[in-house]
Design a protein around this motif. Structure first.
Motif, PDB file in Angstrom:
ATOM      1  N   SER A  37      -1.004  18.031  99.971  1.00 10.67           N
ATOM      2  CA  SER A  37      -2.146  17.282 100.484  1.00 10.67           C
ATOM      3  C   SER A  37      -2.069  17.032 101.985  1.00 10.67           C
ATOM      4  O   SER A  37      -2.950  16.380 102.544  1.00 10.67           O
ATOM      5  CB  SER A  37      -2.262  15.933  99.752  1.00 10.67           C
ATOM      6  N   HIS A  38      -1.036  17.544 102.630  1.00 14.82           N
ATOM      7  CA  HIS A  38      -0.888  17.378 104.073  1.00 14.82           C
ATOM      8  C   HIS A  38      -1.148  18.698 104.785  1.00 14.82           C
ATOM      9  O   HIS A  38      -0.920  19.775 104.229  1.00 14.82           O
ATOM     10  CB  HIS A  38       0.515  16.883 104.413  1.00 14.82           C
ATOM     11  N   ALA A  39      -1.608  18.616 106.026  1.00 16.31           N
ATOM     12  CA  ALA A  39      -1.811  19.815 106.824  1.00 16.31           C
ATOM     13  C   ALA A  39      -0.470  20.493 107.097  1.00 16.31           C
ATOM     14  O   ALA A  39       0.561  19.832 107.252  1.00 16.31           O
ATOM     15  CB  ALA A  39      -2.495  19.463 108.143  1.00 16.31           C
ATOM     16  N   VAL A  40      -0.489  21.815 107.149  1.00 12.89           N
ATOM     17  CA  VAL A  40       0.740  22.568 107.383  1.00 12.89           C
ATOM     18  C   VAL A  40       1.357  22.191 108.723  1.00 12.89           C
ATOM     19  O   VAL A  40       2.585  22.124 108.859  1.00 12.89           O
ATOM     20  CB  VAL A  40       0.450  24.082 107.318  1.00 12.89           C
ATOM     21  N   SER A  41       0.532  21.920 109.716  1.00  9.22           N
ATOM     22  CA  SER A  41       1.054  21.583 111.038  1.00  9.22           C
ATOM     23  C   SER A  41       1.893  20.315 111.011  1.00  9.22           C
ATOM     24  O   SER A  41       2.777  20.119 111.853  1.00  9.22           O
ATOM     25  CB  SER A  41      -0.099  21.413 112.033  1.00  9.22           C
ATOM     26  N   GLU A  42       1.645  19.429 110.051  1.00  4.55           N
ATOM     27  CA  GLU A  42       2.404  18.186 109.965  1.00  4.55           C
ATOM     28  C   GLU A  42       3.854  18.428 109.549  1.00  4.55           C
ATOM     29  O   GLU A  42       4.725  17.605 109.807  1.00  4.55           O
ATOM     30  CB  GLU A  42       1.708  17.236 108.989  1.00  4.55           C
ATOM     31  N   ALA A 100       2.278  26.173 118.089  1.00  8.54           N
ATOM     32  CA  ALA A 100       3.628  25.936 117.579  1.00  8.54           C
ATOM     33  C   ALA A 100       4.456  25.115 118.567  1.00  8.54           C
ATOM     34  O   ALA A 100       5.217  24.231 118.171  1.00  8.54           O
ATOM     35  CB  ALA A 100       4.316  27.260 117.293  1.00  8.54           C
ATOM     36  N   VAL A 101       4.307  25.417 119.845  1.00  2.12           N
ATOM     37  CA  VAL A 101       5.101  24.727 120.865  1.00  2.12           C
ATOM     38  C   VAL A 101       4.644  23.280 121.023  1.00  2.12           C
ATOM     39  O   VAL A 101       5.455  22.383 121.311  1.00  2.12           O
ATOM     40  CB  VAL A 101       4.996  25.477 122.214  1.00  2.12           C
ATOM     41  N   VAL A 102       3.348  23.026 120.828  1.00  2.00           N
ATOM     42  CA  VAL A 102       2.804  21.667 120.944  1.00  2.00           C
ATOM     43  C   VAL A 102       2.376  21.212 119.553  1.00  2.00           C
ATOM     44  O   VAL A 102       1.214  21.351 119.164  1.00  2.00           O
ATOM     45  CB  VAL A 102       1.607  21.623 121.915  1.00  2.00           C
ATOM     46  N   PRO A 103       3.281  20.665 118.757  1.00  2.00           N
ATOM     47  CA  PRO A 103       2.955  20.304 117.375  1.00  2.00           C
ATOM     48  C   PRO A 103       2.114  19.032 117.297  1.00  2.00           C
ATOM     49  O   PRO A 103       1.995  18.279 118.266  1.00  2.00           O
ATOM     50  CB  PRO A 103       4.327  20.087 116.739  1.00  2.00           C
ATOM     51  N   THR A 104       1.559  18.810 116.144  1.00  2.00           N
ATOM     52  CA  THR A 104       0.856  17.551 115.909  1.00  2.00           C
ATOM     53  C   THR A 104       1.882  16.419 115.841  1.00  2.00           C
ATOM     54  O   THR A 104       3.005  16.633 115.364  1.00  2.00           O
ATOM     55  CB  THR A 104       0.035  17.632 114.605  1.00  2.00           C
ATOM     56  N   PRO A 105       1.564  15.221 116.322  1.00  3.62           N
ATOM     57  CA  PRO A 105       2.573  14.158 116.415  1.00  3.62           C
ATOM     58  C   PRO A 105       2.874  13.436 115.108  1.00  3.62           C
ATOM     59  O   PRO A 105       3.801  12.631 115.051  1.00  3.62           O
ATOM     60  CB  PRO A 105       1.950  13.195 117.418  1.00  3.62           C
ATOM     61  N   ARG A 120      -3.421  12.837 116.089  1.00  7.70           N
ATOM     62  CA  ARG A 120      -3.537  14.285 116.250  1.00  7.70           C
ATOM     63  C   ARG A 120      -3.255  14.652 117.698  1.00  7.70           C
ATOM     64  O   ARG A 120      -3.279  13.821 118.589  1.00  7.70           O
ATOM     65  CB  ARG A 120      -4.943  14.770 115.879  1.00  7.70           C
ATOM     66  N   SER A 121      -3.004  15.929 117.905  1.00  7.46           N
ATOM     67  CA  SER A 121      -2.864  16.466 119.257  1.00  7.46           C
ATOM     68  C   SER A 121      -4.066  17.344 119.537  1.00  7.46           C
ATOM     69  O   SER A 121      -4.293  18.337 118.834  1.00  7.46           O
ATOM     70  CB  SER A 121      -1.568  17.276 119.374  1.00  7.46           C
ATOM     71  N   ASP A 122      -4.855  16.976 120.540  1.00  7.72           N
ATOM     72  CA  ASP A 122      -6.042  17.776 120.870  1.00  7.72           C
ATOM     73  C   ASP A 122      -5.658  19.195 121.260  1.00  7.72           C
ATOM     74  O   ASP A 122      -6.346  20.156 120.894  1.00  7.72           O
ATOM     75  CB  ASP A 122      -6.823  17.109 122.001  1.00  7.72           C
TER      76      ASP A 122
END
Length: 232
Positions: A37-42, A100-105, A120-122
């Motif tokens: 249920s979470h975004a992959v970026s998390e 990838a280098v700037v991930p979501t916080p 989120r990271s814009d």
């Protein structure tokens, strides 16, 4: 490099890029469907276990895609379409690297009442959108450029990938802001990533099948006395 070895190398690059791009599968191995249920970026957020593995896998995937592009371009019919495929796929690799280098916080361990209130990271989100849009632009261009010429299998694959990508992306964008549909959003995003991975494998196969160009010596016509059996 011998043609056979070059073909194997291209196929390995494409398959490797596809597998690395879908490295979220490691999370299933580690803790099962708990984080669907979470975004992959998390999964790659700072402080998350194995965050560096997910980030490194995405960067490595992009790095494997770039060497494929000259052979992919050579395998497509001449025209604007193949230039769009090449440029769009290169943009995908660059944007995926930035994401990838700037991930979501915010990782899956963080608890919030509403999905749309999660930090989120814009820059990350923008890079992810650009990467996805560029990849599918290349898919559509590959489909269009092979309608009358080029590999028929690629034309059919591009058609399926384009529709699958459109459906999964639309489902993710529609359900992502809703706390009640988090599971649907997570599953649709993962299906979208698998679709992208499948296309990267297709590019590897396409590059492996690209015919090597003739060397200048091979392209020259044979001397007339060798053809006729006598000197002119």
């Amino acid at each position: 490099m011998m043609p056979r070895l070059k073909s194997l190398r291209s196929a390995a690059l494409g398959v490797g890029a596809g597998l690395l791009y879908s490295n979220f599968v490691l999370d299933w191995v580690r803790r099962g469907p708990e984080s669907l249920s979470h975004a992959v970026s998390e999964l790659a957020a700072s402080g998350e276990p194995l965050a560096w593995v997910y980030r490194g896998g995405e960067v490595a995937s992009a790095a494997l895609v770039l060497p494929l592009l000259p052979s992919v371009r050579a395998a497509l019919p001449p025209g604007p379409g193949r230039e769009v495929v090449t440029a769009a796929t290169a943009l995908f690799a660059l944007a995926a690297t930035v994401a990838a280098v700037v991930p979501t916080p915010c990782g899956p361990g963080e608890v919030h009442e509403k999905v749309d209130r999660r930090p989120r990271s814009d820059l990350h989100d923008s890079a992810s959108i650009v990467a996805d849009a560029a990849l599918y632009t290349g898919v559509v261009a590959a489909w269009a450029s092979t309608r009358r010429r080029g590999p028929r299998w690629l034309h059919r694959a591009a058609f399926r990938v384009a529709w699958a990508g459109a459906g999964t992306s639309a489902a993710y964008l529609r359900t992502r802001p809703s706390a009640d549909l988090r599971l649907v959003a997570g599953v649709s995003q993962r299906l979208d990533i698998v679709t992208v991975s499948a296309w990267l494998c297709c590019l590897g196969v396409l590059a492996a099948r690209a015919l090597p160009r003739e060397s200048p010596r091979e392209a020259l016509p044979a001397p007339s006395h060798l053809v006729t059996g006598r000197r002119a």
